[in-house]
Design an enzyme around this catalytic site. Structure first.
Site, PDB file in Angstrom:
ATOM      1  N   CYS A  33      -0.808   0.169  -3.629  1.00 29.29           N
ATOM      2  CA  CYS A  33       0.088   1.318  -3.440  1.00 29.29           C
ATOM      3  C   CYS A  33      -0.611   2.663  -3.593  1.00 29.29           C
ATOM      4  CB  CYS A  33       1.263   1.252  -4.419  1.00 29.29           C
ATOM      5  SG  CYS A  33       0.722   1.377  -6.126  1.00 29.29           S
ATOM      6  N   CYS A 102       2.264  -3.796  -9.851  1.00 28.12           N
ATOM      7  CA  CYS A 102       2.309  -2.554 -10.648  1.00 28.12           C
ATOM      8  C   CYS A 102       1.939  -2.841 -12.104  1.00 28.12           C
ATOM      9  CB  CYS A 102       3.703  -1.947 -10.605  1.00 28.12           C
ATOM     10  SG  CYS A 102       4.389  -1.856  -8.948  1.00 28.12           S
TER      11      CYS A 102
HETATM   12 FE1  FES Z   1       2.484   1.812  -7.304  1.00 26.81          FE
HETATM   13 FE2  FES Z   1       4.325   0.507  -8.635  1.00 26.81          FE
HETATM   14  S1  FES Z   1       4.343   1.020  -6.548  1.00 26.81           S
HETATM   15  S2  FES Z   1       2.503   1.315  -9.370  1.00 26.81           S
END
Ligand code: FES
Length: 123
Positions: A33, A102
């Protein structure tokens, strides 16, 4: 999407911030992400006496870092190296599958902070 325990840890996170005179600092990025997590540790005689985090990550990253930093306080560095994101997620009674990545941020940042601590020790 999140259970009550995760929501509580996200809404009232513990250990947010940075330890200015930290003995070890670890910063990691999440490949999936692009979010960043930084964990600073205060360590005395190989025992973690304080831990703080700051992140650009999502609610799951905040909840797991709050929980992980609470868990490592009082652990020796060797014990903290064994803390996995799986154990943190268990304490939080689960995360949605798409949010497991995450929770890896806190584990990796703690490991990196301990590596930093050890490299400072060997100087
Ligand atoms: Fe990046 Fe959760 S979406 S840390």
């Amino acid at each position: 999407m999140y259970n009550d325990k995760v929501m509580e840890a996200f809404a009232h996170p513990k250990n947010v911030g940075f330890i200015e005179d930290a003995d070890g600092v670890g910063k990691v990025g999440n490949a999936s992400c692009g979010d960043i997590m930084e964990i600073s540790l205060k360590i005395k005689d190989d025992v973690i006496v304080d831990a703080k985090f700051r992140t650009f990550g999502c609610a799951a990253a905040i909840a797991t870092s709050s929980t992980a930093t609470e868990m490592v306080k009082g652990m020796t560095v060797d014990e903290a190296l064994k803390l996995t994101n799986k154990k943190v997620v268990e304490v939080l009674e689960g995360l949605p599958p798409q949010k497991i990545h995450c929770s890896v941020l806190a584990e990796e940042a703690i490991k990196k902070a301990i590596e930093d601590y050890r490299s400072r020790q060997s100087k």
